[in-house]
Design an enzyme around this catalytic site. Structure first.
Site, PDB file in Angstrom:
ATOM      1  N   ARG A  66       0.843  -1.204   0.000  1.00 49.35           N
ATOM      2  CA  ARG A  66       0.000   0.000   0.000  1.00 49.35           C
ATOM      3  C   ARG A  66       0.871   1.245   0.000  1.00 49.35           C
ATOM      4  O   ARG A  66       2.080   1.191   0.224  1.00 49.35           O
ATOM      5  CB  ARG A  66      -0.895   0.006   1.243  1.00 49.35           C
ATOM      6  CG  ARG A  66      -0.121   0.035   2.538  1.00 49.35           C
ATOM      7  CD  ARG A  66      -0.952   0.491   3.726  1.00 49.35           C
ATOM      8  NE  ARG A  66      -0.203   0.325   4.966  1.00 49.35           N
ATOM      9  CZ  ARG A  66       0.762   1.123   5.398  1.00 49.35           C
ATOM     10  NH1 ARG A  66       1.121   2.162   4.667  1.00 49.35           N
ATOM     11  NH2 ARG A  66       1.379   0.903   6.545  1.00 49.35           N
ATOM     12  N   GLY A  67       0.239   2.385  -0.208  1.00 49.03           N
ATOM     13  CA  GLY A  67       0.943   3.638  -0.071  1.00 49.03           C
ATOM     14  C   GLY A  67       1.152   3.989   1.393  1.00 49.03           C
ATOM     15  O   GLY A  67       0.587   3.359   2.287  1.00 49.03           O
ATOM     16  N   TYR A  72       0.119   1.040  12.704  1.00 50.00           N
ATOM     17  CA  TYR A  72      -0.167  -0.087  13.594  1.00 50.00           C
ATOM     18  C   TYR A  72      -1.618  -0.506  13.431  1.00 50.00           C
ATOM     19  O   TYR A  72      -2.507   0.342  13.301  1.00 50.00           O
ATOM     20  CB  TYR A  72       0.094   0.305  15.052  1.00 50.00           C
ATOM     21  CG  TYR A  72      -0.380  -0.732  16.052  1.00 50.00           C
ATOM     22  CD1 TYR A  72       0.291  -1.942  16.204  1.00 50.00           C
ATOM     23  CD2 TYR A  72      -1.516  -0.507  16.829  1.00 50.00           C
ATOM     24  CE1 TYR A  72      -0.150  -2.898  17.113  1.00 50.00           C
ATOM     25  CE2 TYR A  72      -1.965  -1.450  17.739  1.00 50.00           C
ATOM     26  CZ  TYR A  72      -1.278  -2.643  17.873  1.00 50.00           C
ATOM     27  OH  TYR A  72      -1.725  -3.592  18.752  1.00 50.00           O
ATOM     28  N   HIS A  73      -1.852  -1.805  13.450  1.00 51.02           N
ATOM     29  CA  HIS A  73      -3.215  -2.363  13.490  1.00 51.02           C
ATOM     30  C   HIS A  73      -3.323  -3.259  14.707  1.00 51.02           C
ATOM     31  O   HIS A  73      -2.379  -3.987  15.041  1.00 51.02           O
ATOM     32  CB  HIS A  73      -3.516  -3.192  12.247  1.00 51.02           C
ATOM     33  CG  HIS A  73      -3.409  -2.440  10.955  1.00 51.02           C
ATOM     34  ND1 HIS A  73      -4.162  -1.317  10.684  1.00 51.02           N
ATOM     35  CD2 HIS A  73      -2.642  -2.653   9.858  1.00 51.02           C
ATOM     36  CE1 HIS A  73      -3.855  -0.876   9.463  1.00 51.02           C
ATOM     37  NE2 HIS A  73      -2.937  -1.657   8.954  1.00 51.02           N
ATOM     38  N   CYS A 164       2.698   6.913  10.505  1.00 48.51           N
ATOM     39  CA  CYS A 164       2.594   7.436   9.151  1.00 48.51           C
ATOM     40  C   CYS A 164       3.768   8.352   8.812  1.00 48.51           C
ATOM     41  O   CYS A 164       3.648   9.276   8.002  1.00 48.51           O
ATOM     42  CB  CYS A 164       1.264   8.152   8.947  1.00 48.51           C
ATOM     43  SG  CYS A 164      -0.174   7.130   9.367  1.00 48.51           S
TER      44      CYS A 164
END
Length: 204
Positions: A66-67, A72-73, A164
């Site tokens: 992805r971009g 964190y998830h 990010c």
């Protein structure tokens, strides 16, 4: 659009399934929206820089296509993956980013929370604090990956990274804003808000 609730799942198998779905779909394949939570994981975007990962604390780090930079998830975070044929909708990736951001912004507005997007850093913010992250990938005119919206989660792992790619960025969830929302309700509200964005945006 087919809606799928995948529950609490590991990251890599879902990404593999998204990519497989995207590469195998044709002009008649119906769009899908996958809603889920991930087991704890850091994900590094395609152009992610290693210096933004400060200390993993035994949480796995997965490189993905992805971009965006590292994020964190974890449990308590609503992840939505729109598998959308952008060409069919005569839309671009920036349009889809806008739809996803506006979906979260509209959900927050229902709780009288003033949220906004930033052109310089995709996602959704409340008072300079980030509550939703976003990253997409497009292949063969269709998108996958999506948005992660912090509902009620342990935010500590965000301090192990520059979220990010932004050092010192504060990350919040709905609970820290005084809003109690269970995941089942969050998913239903997301579906309704996203459908509205698709109808008013792409088909206008």
């Amino acid at each position: 659009m087919i809606i799928k609730d995948l529950g609490l799942v590991d990251y890599q198998p879902v990404v593999d399934k998204m990519r497989e779905f995207t590469l195998s779909r044709d002009a008649d394949t119906e769009d899908e929206l996958w809603l889920l939570e991930h087991q704890p994981v850091f994900t590094q975007g395609a152009n992610g820089q290693a210096e933004h990962v400060l200390d993993l604390h035994d949480i796995p780090l997965v490189a993905t296509d992805r971009g965006g930079q590292v994020t964190y998830h974890g449990p308590g975070q609503l992840v939505a993956y729109p598998l959308i044929d952008l060409r069919r909708h005569q839309s671009g990736v920036r349009d889809m980013v806008n739809r996803l951001e506006q979906t979260v912004i509209c959900m927050l507005a229902a709780f009288d929370i003033n949220a906004y997007a930033r052109k310089d850093a995709p996602g959704v913010y409340v008072d300079e604090r980030k509550i939703a992250s976003l990253g997409l990938r497009v292949k063969r005119g269709a998108c996958y990956h999506g948005v992660s919206f912090n509902i009620d989660m342990d935010l500590t792992p965000f301090s192990y990274i520059n979220p990010c790619g932004q050092a010192g960025l504060e990350v919040i969830d709905l609970t820290s804003l005084g809003i109690a929302l269970d995941m089942a309700d969050a998913k239903q509200q997301f579906i309704a808000a996203f459908n509205q964005q698709m109808q008013t945006g792409m088909n206008s």
